[in-house]
Motif scaffolding. Sequence first.
Motif, short mmCIF file in Angstrom:
data_model
loop_
_atom_site.label_atom_id
_atom_site.label_comp_id
_atom_site.label_asym_id
_atom_site.label_seq_id
_atom_site.Cartn_x
_atom_site.Cartn_y
_atom_site.Cartn_z
N GLY A 112 0.80 -1.23 0.00
CA GLY A 112 0.00 0.00 0.00
C GLY A 112 0.82 1.28 0.00
N SER A 113 2.15 1.17 0.03
CA SER A 113 2.96 2.40 0.01
C SER A 113 2.84 3.12 -1.33
CB SER A 113 4.43 2.08 0.24
OG SER A 113 4.60 1.23 1.31
N GLU A 115 0.24 3.50 -3.35
CA GLU A 115 -0.90 4.43 -3.46
C GLU A 115 -0.66 5.68 -2.64
OE1 GLU A 115 -4.35 2.07 -2.58
OE2 GLU A 115 -3.84 1.83 -0.48
N GLN A 116 0.08 5.54 -1.53
CA GLN A 116 0.44 6.72 -0.75
C GLN A 116 1.39 7.62 -1.53
OE1 GLN A 116 -0.99 7.55 1.97
NE2 GLN A 116 -2.00 5.65 2.50
N LEU A 117 2.31 6.97 -2.27
CA LEU A 117 3.26 7.73 -3.09
C LEU A 117 2.52 8.53 -4.16
CD1 LEU A 117 6.43 7.71 -3.15
CD2 LEU A 117 6.23 6.24 -5.13
N LEU A 118 1.45 7.94 -4.70
CA LEU A 118 0.69 8.62 -5.74
C LEU A 118 -0.18 9.75 -5.20
CD1 LEU A 118 1.56 6.15 -7.49
CD2 LEU A 118 -0.65 6.34 -8.57
N LEU A 119 -0.45 9.71 -3.91
CA LEU A 119 -1.36 10.71 -3.33
C LEU A 119 -0.62 11.85 -2.64
CD1 LEU A 119 -4.24 8.53 -1.88
CD2 LEU A 119 -4.31 10.04 -3.84
N THR A 120 0.70 11.89 -2.80
CA THR A 120 1.41 13.01 -2.18
C THR A 120 1.31 14.21 -3.10
OG1 THR A 120 3.45 12.38 -3.24
CG2 THR A 120 3.09 11.59 -1.02
N PRO A 121 1.36 15.41 -2.51
CA PRO A 121 1.35 16.61 -3.35
C PRO A 121 2.67 16.80 -4.11
CG PRO A 121 1.21 17.19 -1.00
CD PRO A 121 1.27 15.72 -1.08
N GLN A 122 3.68 15.99 -3.81
CA GLN A 122 4.97 16.12 -4.50
C GLN A 122 4.87 15.51 -5.90
OE1 GLN A 122 6.87 17.75 -2.65
NE2 GLN A 122 6.13 17.33 -0.59
N LEU A 127 9.93 11.53 -7.38
CA LEU A 127 10.01 10.46 -6.38
C LEU A 127 10.34 9.13 -7.06
CD1 LEU A 127 6.95 11.44 -4.16
CD2 LEU A 127 9.35 11.94 -3.79
N ARG A 251 0.48 5.55 -12.58
CA ARG A 251 -0.92 5.98 -12.49
C ARG A 251 -1.82 4.98 -13.18
NH1 ARG A 251 0.78 11.49 -12.33
NH2 ARG A 251 0.67 11.97 -10.10
N ILE A 254 -2.14 1.72 -11.06
CA ILE A 254 -2.97 1.86 -9.88
C ILE A 254 -4.43 1.98 -10.27
CG2 ILE A 254 -3.55 3.54 -8.09
CD1 ILE A 254 -1.33 1.86 -7.18
#
Lengths: 256, 214
Positions: A112-113, A115-122, A127, A251, A254
């Motif tokens: 699940g990391s 999807e967290q990577l995809l949801l960062t504002p960065q 990344l 993207r 996911i």
Amino acid sequence: MFAWAGEGGMPSTEVRPGDNAARSAPDGEPRGGLGVAVWATLKRDLTLLMRRRSEVLNPLVFFALVITLFPIGISPDPELLATIAPGLLWVAALLAALLSLDSLFRSDYEDGSLEQLLLTPQPLAMLGLAKVAVHWLLTGLPLALMAPVLGIMLALPAGSYLILAVSLALGTASLSLIGAIGAALTVGLSRGGVLLSLLVLPLYIPVLIFGAGAVQAAIMGDGASAHLAILGALLALSLMLAPWAIAASLRISING
Amino acid sequence: MTLRLQARGLACERDDRWLFEDLDLDIRGGEIVRVEGPNGSGKTTLLKILSGQLADYRGELFWNESPMRQARQAFLENLLYLGHAPGVKAALTPLENLAWYQALAGESPTEAARLAALDAVGLAGFEDLPAGQLSAGQQRRVALARLALTPRPLWVLDEPFTAIDRDGVAALEAQLVAHARSGGCVLVTTHHDITASQELRHVRLGRGGRDAEH
């Protein structure tokens, strides 16, 4: 005892909705944020791989085994070996790098990391680039450093060791970048390994041609700088385009 | 600035079956919205759509009155999403896990804040153990520590109560209510019964996808 159980132990969850929006104001955009995130991603991936040494050692052992078996399987004749050594070393290194690609995003996807990577504002591209950089540092660079030692086994002429290492260092960086696109595209598939190879191998061919060519040229006594320059150009091109392709591929994966 | 997440005419099809159709939602700050429905009714899918992870849907999303497509960056800066998988690396310690999330959120990592957040979820003393050696509930708590560590107004939580013990559930509920009272907004799926409070609203998904809001 859980501090979490009472109101008193609860951390302040006060929210100021304007807070984040204010930070992203066009003039006050903190550029430090991205640097911190990229650095943290580098550090995290390095730590992770250093704790799973076998994943780092696997491609290196594969590389060493393949190169060791060739003189035994073909012939110990130094002249023959020296002729085929550049190609052999490069093909084996390329396959070793390919082997390690499948796991690049796999564990992040599973826990699940990702999807967290995809949801960062960065920006995801940067990344992703950090993750690829770690992959190269722990796969491509060690392969390049190991290759001259294995070259001795193949009776590679002494003058070409440096060119071999440099061409591999440059080339494997391109291989990591290009391969990461394939790894990102196939991360959602349970058995994406074969598909990954099929997708990525055609794109590896230019790097292989100029990489092995550089070593060949060094053996012949021609200057290898033209080949190395083209390898550098390929790397520059992949550095420019691959991060965005990796981000877009992640993207898509996911989304599926 | 007020918080407002709107969906108009949301519909999603999976395997020739409409999970939901014509779903209108209007979520504002100060609310806890609980998405309910039987297994396979599309709760996780709805949460993924609302958190901007899935593009495979019909209808429109708006964040603070502007279409999601344009407001995506602002939306992500306000969002904290915890998915089914906790996103906790087994080989890293809780402190290291949180350091990454802290940095991803754009903050400079401070260990004091991480220790406080871990202490608050009852993991004091487990900071330096690899997360893989912790129980499922403790790993979930590591993920939940992010709620306090990186304050964001909009929380989207997919089954946050999974594997959490009874004391933990009560504490998390209190945390959700406190978040809503301070102006934040919580979107949550769970099979637990959340204690009714005036902030709580329900969205029910089911066969045929009727939106039974009340």
